[in-house]
Every structure is written in structure tokens, then in C-alpha cells.
Motif scaffolding. Sequence first.
Motif, PDB file in Angstrom:
ATOM      1  N   ASN A 196      24.614   4.383  -5.098  1.00 21.27           N
ATOM      2  CA  ASN A 196      23.554   4.493  -4.075  1.00 21.27           C
ATOM      3  C   ASN A 196      23.679   3.542  -2.652  1.00 21.27           C
ATOM      4  O   ASN A 196      22.975   4.101  -1.749  1.00 21.27           O
ATOM      5  N   THR A 248      15.799   6.613  -8.962  1.00 24.36           N
ATOM      6  CA  THR A 248      17.110   7.147 -10.028  1.00 24.36           C
ATOM      7  C   THR A 248      17.026   6.096 -11.345  1.00 24.36           C
ATOM      8  O   THR A 248      16.892   6.777 -12.294  1.00 24.36           O
ATOM      9  N   ILE A 274      15.583   5.834  -3.045  1.00 23.17           N
ATOM     10  CA  ILE A 274      16.746   6.935  -3.988  1.00 23.17           C
ATOM     11  C   ILE A 274      16.994   5.861  -5.249  1.00 23.17           C
ATOM     12  O   ILE A 274      16.789   6.493  -6.298  1.00 23.17           O
ATOM     13  N   GLY A 275      17.564   4.726  -4.979  1.00 21.98           N
ATOM     14  CA  GLY A 275      18.086   3.971  -5.973  1.00 21.98           C
ATOM     15  C   GLY A 275      16.877   3.452  -7.159  1.00 21.98           C
ATOM     16  O   GLY A 275      17.253   3.787  -8.235  1.00 21.98           O
ATOM     17  N   VAL A 295      25.955   5.046 -10.901  1.00 25.00           N
ATOM     18  CA  VAL A 295      25.451   5.894  -9.742  1.00 25.00           C
ATOM     19  C   VAL A 295      25.554   4.875  -8.429  1.00 25.00           C
ATOM     20  O   VAL A 295      25.058   4.032  -8.375  1.00 25.00           O
ATOM     21  N   VAL A 313      19.818  13.674 -10.002  1.00 22.75           N
ATOM     22  CA  VAL A 313      20.944  12.781 -10.555  1.00 22.75           C
ATOM     23  C   VAL A 313      21.074  12.787 -12.152  1.00 22.75           C
ATOM     24  O   VAL A 313      22.138  12.806 -12.604  1.00 22.75           O
ATOM     25  N   ASN A 339      27.962   9.905  -6.940  1.00 24.32           N
ATOM     26  CA  ASN A 339      27.862   9.210  -5.670  1.00 24.32           C
ATOM     27  C   ASN A 339      26.670   9.943  -4.821  1.00 24.32           C
ATOM     28  O   ASN A 339      26.636  11.070  -4.774  1.00 24.32           O
ATOM     29  N   ILE A 340      25.865   9.144  -4.440  1.00 18.11           N
ATOM     30  CA  ILE A 340      24.917   9.808  -3.461  1.00 18.11           C
ATOM     31  C   ILE A 340      25.520   9.884  -2.105  1.00 18.11           C
ATOM     32  O   ILE A 340      25.671   9.190  -1.485  1.00 18.11           O
TER      33      ILE A 340
END
Length: 280
Positions: free
Chosen positions: A78, A19, A15-16, A76, A223, A128-129
Motif C-alpha cells: 500500500n 486495511t 487505506i493502509g 498488502v 482487500v 497490491n493497492i
Amino acid sequence: MKNRIALVTGASSGIGEATATRLAAAGYKVYGTSRRGASGASRPFEMLPLDVTRDESVEAVVEEVLRREGRLDLLVNNAGFGVAPAAAEESSLDQARAIFDTNFFGVVRMTRAVVPHMRRQGNGRIINIGSVLGFLPMPYGALYAATKHAIEGYSESLDHELRTRGIRVSVIEPAYTKTEFDANFLEADAKLDEYRDIRAALTATLKDVMANADAPGVVADVVLKAANAARPKLRYTAGGLASRLRLLRRFAPAGLMDAGIRKDLRLDLRELPGSPVLEK
């Protein structure tokens, strides 16, 4: 989005990485982080070393971005990890502290480091994830769910505090996402024979579910939507399953939700001594 500066933790994969790549494509100048920092991989953003469990590491990476760019518009959060399916009593207190130190206190450290600068700018976004496990329970994943519940409460409270300063806070709530996250699960460090069979059964179930999970880009798109919203919402679900679960949590009777969770994981059958599921 040109000239807007973003910092994404845990951006080496999953995900990071998705994103950070999506933000860069949208025009942000992006800095990603991981424990190792730069690697041989070719990415449209620069990687910096960061350990979110160490105050000095957090302060150093924020100061480095500010030294280079003079501002920070988007954070973000993550970075995080999970524990392989296990009963809550199968993780020691030291392991519980370690999970919270990364998944929750890492968010707190990063937030404390960037908020003073965003306050002076008069604007900023913190995303924030989280997870659907921030509003749902996860039997045999209690500690991970607890960190995500904590992020929900922290984020909502923080947003109330900071919105009059020009800073908004949002939580992204994905369901299952196809990443290397499950490959890096931490095994419980105080395993008990009483839970051996159900651990194995739930691990197999999780692998099956992850094979058909959403791609990380689904979360990355949400995001970006939250980052660019003129009036950002506090919570954004990511993916169809997450949206359905949020609606069920909001409108379905508590007893129905409880029964659904147990049925989906086949808990009542699996926890019965002599169950054919356990004997397979």
C-alpha cells in the motif's frame, strides 16, 4: 483466519491503517509498517519501521516477521505517494525516479522479499493497492498514473508466474478515497508559468472531490474479500465510482471516454488562452 500472518505497508494512516485494522478484526495477526515504525497511537496491530525504497530495510522487516511468526501468508503493498496536479514536464527526471522508486519499485522490492518464503510454504497472497488510474489516464497526474499502470502490468504477469506455486496476486482499484494522501502531495519541482492557472484550478477541483470521496474502509473491505477468496480475481474495484469507471473503460467507445475525461476536468476550456476559467 486465525494464525494467518499479514504484512501491510504504509499502515500509519488512510487505506493502509484501515486495511490492517480490518484484517486484524477478521482474525489475522497483522504487522503494519511506516517509515517511523511504532507510534503512540493505539492500534490492534504492531507497527514496524520500513522504507520501501531501501533494499536492506525491506529485507529486515520481512526477516523480522518471519523470525517472530515463522511464516507470512499475506502481503498488502500500500505504501506510496502522489504529486500535486502538475503537467508531466513540470517534474524533473529525479522526481520521476523518486515516484517510481516508492510507488512501483517499492512493490517490486517487497514482492521479491516475500515470494521465496511463500514458495517454500506452498501458498500465499499478494495484494497490491492500485487505482482506477491504472486503467485510466490522469491529465496533470501523468507520473502517478504511470506508476499505477505499471503495477497493473506487473501484478497480472506475476499472478501467471506464481499461481502454480500456490501464490495468487490481486490488484485493488479504488477511485477517490478520503485520506491524508492529498495533504502529503509532493509539489512538482520544475514548475512552469504556462501551467500556473490550470494547476490552481485542478487543485481546487481535487479538494472538492476529495471532500465527498469514499472512506478508506471501503477499500479495506475489498482487500479482505480478495485475501479470503477461494478463487481470487486479478482485479477488484473498490467503491461505486471505481466500478462504474471500470465498466465504462471496458464497454464505452474510446472517443467517448476521451471526451468524458476532458469534459469532467474542463480541460479544453481551461487550456484556452484568455479562458474566463483561468482569469477567475
